[in-house]
Design a protein around this motif. Structure first.
Motif, short mmCIF file in Angstrom:
data_model
loop_
_atom_site.label_atom_id
_atom_site.label_comp_id
_atom_site.label_asym_id
_atom_site.label_seq_id
_atom_site.Cartn_x
_atom_site.Cartn_y
_atom_site.Cartn_z
N ASN A 77 25.69 -27.88 23.90
CA ASN A 77 24.56 -28.13 23.36
C ASN A 77 23.83 -29.40 24.25
OD1 ASN A 77 23.90 -26.90 20.76
ND2 ASN A 77 26.20 -27.76 20.50
N GLU A 134 20.71 -25.49 26.37
CA GLU A 134 21.35 -24.55 25.64
C GLU A 134 22.29 -23.78 26.46
OE1 GLU A 134 19.60 -25.52 21.81
OE2 GLU A 134 21.48 -24.36 22.25
N SER A 148 14.16 -23.17 12.24
CA SER A 148 15.03 -24.06 13.13
C SER A 148 14.15 -24.37 14.16
CB SER A 148 16.39 -23.31 13.42
OG SER A 148 17.37 -24.24 13.55
N ILE A 195 30.91 -23.02 18.44
CA ILE A 195 30.37 -22.12 19.56
C ILE A 195 31.64 -21.35 20.03
CG2 ILE A 195 29.43 -21.99 21.58
CD1 ILE A 195 27.23 -23.82 21.14
N ASP A 247 35.27 -29.12 17.33
CA ASP A 247 34.25 -28.54 16.88
C ASP A 247 33.76 -27.15 17.74
OD1 ASP A 247 30.36 -29.04 16.08
OD2 ASP A 247 31.65 -27.24 16.30
N LYS A 307 29.27 -19.25 13.35
CA LYS A 307 28.89 -18.26 14.13
C LYS A 307 29.42 -17.10 14.09
CE LYS A 307 26.50 -21.86 17.03
NZ LYS A 307 25.20 -21.71 16.93
N TYR A 364 26.39 -31.54 20.06
CA TYR A 364 25.85 -31.35 18.65
C TYR A 364 26.41 -30.79 17.65
CZ TYR A 364 22.23 -29.42 15.31
OH TYR A 364 21.49 -28.91 14.27
N GLY A 394 27.75 -24.16 10.30
CA GLY A 394 28.48 -25.10 11.05
C GLY A 394 28.38 -26.45 10.65
N THR A 395 27.06 -26.77 10.24
CA THR A 395 26.61 -28.19 9.78
C THR A 395 27.70 -28.43 8.45
OG1 THR A 395 24.50 -27.94 10.56
CG2 THR A 395 25.03 -29.57 8.75
P1 KE4 Z 1 24.83 -24.28 12.09
O1 KE4 Z 1 24.59 -25.37 10.80
O2 KE4 Z 1 23.45 -24.27 12.76
O3 KE4 Z 1 25.28 -23.02 11.48
O4 KE4 Z 1 25.67 -24.93 13.11
C1 KE4 Z 1 25.73 -26.24 13.64
C2 KE4 Z 1 26.54 -26.46 15.11
C3 KE4 Z 1 27.61 -27.00 15.04
N1 KE4 Z 1 28.48 -27.28 15.89
C4 KE4 Z 1 28.06 -26.71 17.05
C5 KE4 Z 1 28.80 -26.76 18.44
C6 KE4 Z 1 27.06 -26.05 17.21
O5 KE4 Z 1 26.15 -25.65 18.51
C7 KE4 Z 1 26.02 -25.80 16.25
C8 KE4 Z 1 24.64 -25.32 16.18
N2 KE4 Z 1 24.14 -24.79 17.50
C9 KE4 Z 1 22.86 -24.63 17.68
C10 KE4 Z 1 22.68 -23.87 19.12
N3 KE4 Z 1 22.93 -24.81 19.98
C11 KE4 Z 1 22.06 -23.84 16.56
C12 KE4 Z 1 20.78 -23.20 16.97
C13 KE4 Z 1 19.92 -23.98 16.16
O6 KE4 Z 1 19.82 -25.02 15.80
O7 KE4 Z 1 18.81 -23.16 15.63
#
Ligand code: KE4
Length: 430
Positions: free
Chosen positions: A212, A401, A24, A243, A240, A268, A145, A118-119
């Motif tokens: 973010n 961050e 990542s 976090i 969203d 998370k 983000y 989360g994505t």
């Molecule tokens: P993931 O797909 O990384 O599990 O979640 C995406 C996501 C969705 N929504 C929010 C508000 C998020 O902050 C995130 C992912 N956060 C980042 C750090 N701010 C993940 C760290 C990284 O990308 O390695």
């Protein structure tokens, strides 16, 4: 200086195998210089790199580890679940137990679907909003983000009229032409956009507390304005809370600010450090999700028993009386300590905190949105980061961050961190 030989050697090996030597991008330390630390182990608030250097950790895997690393109850739950098989590709009671806990804590989530990140949660929530409303436009806010979803990797068009242009190679204009990126905390610009496009808007997706672009809380009335306008125009409001969910309290940001979204995305913390994401909300909206409805979404490992066990074990401990009050007091002590250390050194900084999330912006003025955040002195942040790292304190390797305090951080950890910050602000010309 800490010896980082083994991390450097590990990075050289990883660079031959993976882009940037990481899985990542933010982990690569590009924003702060020097190579990434390769981690050997972690426990509680402490993390140890390959060279044996120990740090007090304020990254917490970017939010999931609200209990701290290797919590014994979470580890035991993972081991017990794994011993019964890691994945069946069939429903289990464990998923219903986690779903019930989520629904109990976040009443706006009448029905939930678990995914693996989360994505996936935000990508699915947007598809659901478009399918449920039959509309195409998605509104997001610059600097928020939501994962690497094609439709959300957009750079704001200039002014209000122009829709997003892709912020990443590989995302065709056709995918972002229905995405409108507006300034966070600007209720007027949002109202103008809804006046113009409201009847074509499927959903508005927002981080109710932005984590973010550094940590930026919502301005008074901003979330309420989104809620009122979405209701008026028949668009869905998506919070969203990947976090903020279970970070700012059992009910997350929607409970803290008293604004109820139509859909919520989580991640998370609900996985306790294992891959669990989720999206959920009004039952009548969720009824559009396959196999009940026409909006397709699926996942081989969605709701798998091991990750769900980690999430359930984590949420169970968060429900202990007084958990968040204790977390809040530790985080407040750290935030106040960092602010007074910066002030004493005459550093040009701005400090924000919401619950156990906090941030030091390296600029003097107020930080209300991404345009403000981008004015930060990121070189000064990098110097602060490196000074703290050398003293044994691991903050996020980017100004954009958020730092996280966990239940494992002790008063002594906080005091030591503040003392180190006094040194960092004084010596790194921040
Ligand atoms: P993931 O797909 O990384 O599990 O979640 C995406 C996501 C969705 N929504 C929010 C508000 C998020 O902050 C995130 C992912 N956060 C980042 C750090 N701010 C993940 C760290 C990284 O990308 O390695």
């Amino acid at each position: 200086m800490h010896d980082k030989t083994k991390s450097q050697q590990a990075h050289e090996r990883a660079l031959r195998l993976m882009p940037g030597g990481v899985n990542s991008p933010v982990r690569a330390f590009a924003a702060v210089g020097g190579g990434p630390l390769f981690i050997k182990s972690a426990r509680g608030a402490h993390i140890t790199d390959l060279d044996g250097n120990a740090y007090i950790d304020y990254v917490g895997s970017w939010g999931p580890l609200v209990l701290g690393h290797a919590d014994e109850d979470v580890v035991a739950a993972i081991a017990a679940a794994a011993a019964r098989g890691t994945s069946y590709g069939a429903p289990t009671e464990a998923e219903s137990e986690l779903a019930e806990m989520i629904r109990e804590c976040v009443p706006s989530i009448e029905k939930v679907r678990m995914v693996n990140s989360g994505t996936e949660a935000t990508m699915s929530a947007i598809r659901l909003a478009r399918g449920y409303t039959g509309r195409g436009i998605v509104i997001k806010f610059e600097g928020c983000y939501h994962g690497h979803v094609d439709a959300l990797l957009v750079r704001a068009g200039s002014g209000l009229a122009t829709f997003g242009t892709p912020s990443s190679a590989g995302v065709p204009e056709s995918v972002t032409r229905d995405t409108l990126a507006l300034p966070y905390n600007d209720a007027q610009k949002f109202a103008d956009a809804m006046k113009k496009y409201g009847e074509r808007v499927a959903c508005v997706i927002v981080e109710p507390v932005a984590g973010n672009m550094g940590l930026i809380p919502p301005k008074e009335g901003f979330l309420e304005a989104l809620r009122e306008s979405c209701t008026r125009h028949g668009a869905l409001l998506i919070f969203d809370e990947v976090i903020t969910g279970f970070r700012l309290g059992l009910g997350g940001a929607q409970n803290l600010f008293g604004v109820t979204p139509d859909l919520t995305t989580l991640g998370k913390i609900i996985g306790g450090g294992l891959p669990v994401g989720a999206y959920g909300g009004r039952a009548e909206v969720m009824a559009s999700i396959s196999p009940e409805g026409p909006v397709y979404q699926a996942g081989t490992l969605s709701g798998n028993p091991v990750a769900v066990a980690a999430g359930t074990a984590t949420l169970r401990k968060l429900m202990r009386e007084g958990f968040y009050a204790e977390l809040e007091s530790r985080a407040a002590a750290l935030a106040e300590g960092l602010e007074s250390a910066a002030h004493a050194a005459g550093a040009e900084t701005r400090h924000t905190r919401v619950g156990s999330m906090l941030c030091t912006f390296f600029r003097g003025g107020e930080v209300r949105d991404f345009a403000d955040a981008r004015k930060c002195d990121t070189a000064a942040y990098a110097r602060f980061f490196r000074s703290m790292l050398e003293q044994g304190f691991y903050f996020a390797p980017s100004q954009f961050e958020t730092a996280f305090v966990s239940a494992a951080h002790t008063d002594e950890d906080i005091a030591r961190t503040v003392a180190a910050a006094q040194e960092a602000f004084a010596t790194s010309e921040t």
